[in-house]
Design a protein around this motif. Structure first.
Motif: not given
Length: 258
Positions: A195, A205, A222
């Motif tokens: 992400n 999430h 991330q």
């Protein structure tokens, strides 16, 4: 098939592939992702020398479109989605055609794979699928509906919100099916989710429930300093590493759901 052509970008090993066959990475939005993957191969030979031998056996299959566009929005929305009611399409354009994902999934697993196998021997236990954004949504859909088509799934910023978050219903059914079968998958699968931007603090999430499945190794990265668009190069590089059975830098194992 829909009658509209795809443009396939294919890179095969220059050296002899292993007797069991070559691993393969299927790259959705291939007009954009295949050049990034080609560049990443060269970079990884320098930064991950331990993977050099495996990198030389990897088959890259970019699935793009002959429009010449880096991202062909109309085609990708058709290929990556189920039929989507107008109320859920308006944010991206009411004239978008949706509903082609079953045809596209069949193309990947059938005619395309068969055509590649005529050119190079593939290891059918080392097939990986990469998608970003709506492509990531499609990759997760394939995992939930026909998990055995690939052994490794990589999704960057998957669009869980599309079509009224219908993907979450597929996810719930996937988890329930595994639990009903004794909590274990019939075949080993591996998932990498990435992400962009800072993590959302106010909610977990959408894929977090998958972390409860002990038989599904789930990794997450991330990309805090990246945007939805700029994350793509690092995502593609990580996908290559993951497709070869290694763990990308900065990826963390999700042991339990948040």
């Amino acid at each position: 098939m829909t009658g509209q052509p795809w443009q396939i970008h294919l890179a095969v090993p220059r050296t002899r592939v292993p007797e069991r066959g070559a691993p393969a990475l299927y790259l959705l939005d291939g007009n954009a992702t295949f050049p990034l993957a080609w560049h990443a191969l060269s970079q990884l030979r320098q930064t991950r020398p331990a993977l050099a031998e495996k990198l030389n056996t990897l088959v890259l299959i970019g699935v793009g479109y002959p429009s010449g566009l880096r991202i062909d929005t109309p085609r990708r929305y058709e290929d990556f989605t189920a039929y989507t009611p107008l109320e859920f399409r308006q944010a991206r354009g009411s004239d978008l055609t949706t509903g082609g994902r079953d045809v596209f999934r069949s193309f990947l697993a059938g005619p395309l794979r068969d055509a590649v196998r005529q050119r190079v021997n593939l290891d059918m236990q080392a097939q990986s699928l990469l998608g970003h954004s709506m492509g990531g949504q499609f990759a997760m859909h394939v995992l939930y509906r026909q998990p055995g088509l690939f052994q490794r799934y990589i999704a960057g910023d998957p669009s869980f919100w599309w079509n009224g978050s219908a993907l979450l219903q597929e996810q719930a059914a996937f988890i329930a099916g595994i639990q009903a079968a004794g909590g274990r998958l019939a075949l080993p699968l591996h998932v990498l989710l990435e992400n962009s931007g800072p993590p959302a603090q106010e909610r977990p999430h959408p894929a977090a429930p998958l972390a409860h499945l002990q038989s599904l190794p789930l990794w997450h990265r991330q990309q805090v300093d990246a945007s939805h668009g700029s994350m793509l190069a690092a995502l593609v590089e990580d996908a290559i590493v993951f497709a070869l059975g290694a763990i990308p830098s900065h990826a963390e194992r999700w042991e339990r759901a948040a």
